[in-house]
Design an enzyme around this catalytic site. Structure first.
Site, short mmCIF file in Angstrom:
data_model
loop_
_atom_site.label_atom_id
_atom_site.label_comp_id
_atom_site.label_asym_id
_atom_site.label_seq_id
_atom_site.Cartn_x
_atom_site.Cartn_y
_atom_site.Cartn_z
N ARG A 181 2.12 2.90 8.92
CA ARG A 181 1.31 3.23 10.09
C ARG A 181 -0.02 2.13 9.04
O ARG A 181 -1.08 3.08 9.24
CB ARG A 181 1.79 4.29 10.29
CG ARG A 181 2.44 4.66 11.07
CD ARG A 181 2.93 3.87 12.58
NE ARG A 181 4.19 4.07 12.75
CZ ARG A 181 5.25 3.53 12.99
NH1 ARG A 181 5.32 2.04 12.50
NH2 ARG A 181 6.41 3.81 12.83
N SER A 193 3.97 10.42 18.19
CA SER A 193 4.17 10.50 17.00
C SER A 193 3.20 12.03 16.08
O SER A 193 1.82 11.30 15.93
CB SER A 193 4.92 10.45 16.22
OG SER A 193 5.63 10.00 16.53
N GLU A 235 -0.37 11.44 11.38
CA GLU A 235 0.04 9.67 11.47
C GLU A 235 -1.05 9.93 12.91
O GLU A 235 -1.82 8.26 12.78
CB GLU A 235 1.54 9.65 12.95
CG GLU A 235 1.11 8.04 12.78
CD GLU A 235 2.73 7.56 13.51
OE1 GLU A 235 3.60 8.35 12.65
OE2 GLU A 235 2.12 6.57 14.52
C1 LIG Z 1 3.28 8.41 24.24
C2 LIG Z 1 2.91 8.03 22.64
C3 LIG Z 1 3.88 6.87 22.19
C4 LIG Z 1 3.67 6.46 20.96
N1 LIG Z 1 4.25 5.84 19.99
C5 LIG Z 1 4.21 4.64 19.08
C6 LIG Z 1 5.08 4.21 18.30
O1 LIG Z 1 6.43 4.32 18.58
N2 LIG Z 1 4.88 3.43 17.23
C7 LIG Z 1 3.70 3.58 16.52
O2 LIG Z 1 3.47 2.83 15.55
N3 LIG Z 1 2.53 4.27 17.59
C8 LIG Z 1 3.15 5.25 18.33
N4 LIG Z 1 1.99 5.04 19.20
C9 LIG Z 1 0.77 5.62 19.06
C10 LIG Z 1 -0.38 4.84 19.63
O3 LIG Z 1 0.24 3.94 20.76
C11 LIG Z 1 -0.57 3.77 17.99
O4 LIG Z 1 -1.17 3.81 16.95
C12 LIG Z 1 -1.03 2.13 18.93
O5 LIG Z 1 -1.05 0.80 18.14
C13 LIG Z 1 -2.68 2.56 19.48
O6 LIG Z 1 -3.58 1.66 19.41
P1 LIG Z 1 -4.88 1.03 20.23
O7 LIG Z 1 -5.43 0.06 21.19
O8 LIG Z 1 -4.35 2.58 21.33
O9 LIG Z 1 -6.15 2.32 19.06
P2 LIG Z 1 -6.54 3.48 19.54
O10 LIG Z 1 -5.37 4.83 18.98
O11 LIG Z 1 -7.83 3.43 20.11
O12 LIG Z 1 -6.88 3.44 18.32
C14 LIG Z 1 -6.34 3.83 16.92
C15 LIG Z 1 -7.53 3.33 15.04
O13 LIG Z 1 -7.20 1.36 15.55
C16 LIG Z 1 -8.68 1.07 15.67
N5 LIG Z 1 -8.60 0.44 16.32
C17 LIG Z 1 -8.32 -0.56 17.58
N6 LIG Z 1 -8.41 -1.51 18.12
C18 LIG Z 1 -8.95 -1.93 16.97
C19 LIG Z 1 -9.83 -3.61 17.43
N7 LIG Z 1 -9.51 -4.01 18.28
N8 LIG Z 1 -10.26 -3.68 16.02
C20 LIG Z 1 -10.40 -2.42 15.09
N9 LIG Z 1 -9.81 -1.43 14.93
C21 LIG Z 1 -9.31 -1.31 16.38
C22 LIG Z 1 -9.67 2.58 16.55
O14 LIG Z 1 -10.86 2.32 15.69
C23 LIG Z 1 -8.72 3.72 15.70
O15 LIG Z 1 -9.10 3.53 14.00
C24 LIG Z 1 2.64 6.44 20.74
C25 LIG Z 1 1.59 6.79 21.39
C26 LIG Z 1 1.88 7.07 22.03
C27 LIG Z 1 0.73 7.83 23.38
#
Ligand SMILES: Cc1cc2nc3c(=O)[nH]c(=O)nc-3n(C[C@H](O)[C@H](O)[C@H](O)COP(=O)(O)OP(=O)(O)OC[C@H]3O[C@@H](n4cnc5c(N)ncnc54)[C@H](O)[C@@H]3O)c2cc1C
Length: 203
Positions: A64, A114, A186
């Site tokens: 992560r 998580s 996380e």
């Molecule tokens: C129900 C649920 C289940 C999940 N299951 C998992 C799982 O099984 N495994 C897992 O690893 N995660 C899981 N997650 C966490 C999450 O979905 C992941 O970490 C996902 O990859 C986050 O992507 P996001 O685009 O929503 O980023 P955000 O949550 O919006 O941002 C996360 C970080 O990434 C940065 N970021 C986002 N996009 C960019 C970009 N284009 N350029 C630079 N920085 C950026 C943001 O600034 C922030 O610091 C889960 C979340 C939920 C709600």
């Protein structure tokens, strides 16, 4: 879509909400797969407005964690190129993962996924520790440790962010008291709460 097309490597991403940029930044993963396994190159834009293409061999990912989390001059990840292989079983594998997720996680409830990272080298997950500490169903205001998966904290409808932060603190404290294990988040905190509670994330 990739697994429907018979490409393997990103099956884990089915059911994980987010964008390609967020997946690379967080090195999202599940079921023994992670984003870093299939990244070929990443295009970024710096705060100076410069576009750069970074190749996988120069990028060091961890559980992560990604090098993007430490880049002071990163404005945005603009594109990611993945290297995927053909596989007859990609879609079947993805459907199995999705079914596992549906039966073991509070899918459909409001959560951030998580809350804690799995402790390294302990052979036990954060969720198991929270469960064994008897904390499933514990609440602070509208925030509750899920009864389905103890590492998911759900908003029962009227949770404030303060409720959620207090629940995270409480669970950390109880798990530490019971097992001597310091859980680390996380989830990432967003201002102003990063001043309220130190995320204390590992790198
Ligand atoms: C129900 C649920 C289940 C999940 N299951 C998992 C799982 O099984 N495994 C897992 O690893 N995660 C899981 N997650 C966490 C999450 O979905 C992941 O970490 C996902 O990859 C986050 O992507 P996001 O685009 O929503 O980023 P955000 O949550 O919006 O941002 C996360 C970080 O990434 C940065 N970021 C986002 N996009 C960019 C970009 N284009 N350029 C630079 N920085 C950026 C943001 O600034 C922030 O610091 C889960 C979340 C939920 C709600």
């Amino acid at each position: 879509m990739c697994s429907i097309k018979g490409l393997t490597g990103l099956e884990f991403a089915g059911g994980i909400p987010g964008t390609v940029g967020g997946a690379a930044y967080m090195n999202a993963g599940a079921n023994g797969q992670e984003t870093a396994d299939v990244v070929d190159s990443v295009e970024i834009v710096t705060t100076e407005g410069q576009c750069q293409t970074l190749h996988r061999v120069d990028l060091s990912f961890g559980y992560r964690s990604s090098p993007f989390q430490d880049m002071q001059d990163l404005a945005a990840i603009a594109a990611v190129t993945f290297r995927l292989r053909h596989s007859e079983s990609a879609r079947r594998k993805q459907l199995e993962y999705l079914e596992r997720r549906r039966s073991s996680q509070p899918v459909g409830e409001k959560s951030a996924g998580s809350v804690f990272r799995n402790p390294s080298n302990l052979g036990v997950s954060a969720g198991e520790l929270i469960d064994r500490a008897g904390l499933k169903g514990v609440r602070v205001g509208g925030a509750m440790v899920s009864n389905i998966h103890a590492n998911f904290f759900v908003n029962s409808g009227e949770s404030t962010s303060r409720d959620m932060l207090q629940l995270i603190s409480l669970v950390k404290e109880m798990v530490y008291q019971k097992f001597g294990v310091q859980l680390k988040e996380e989830v990432l905190y967003v201002y102003p709460h990063c001043n309220y509670l130190n995320p204390n994330r590992d790198k």
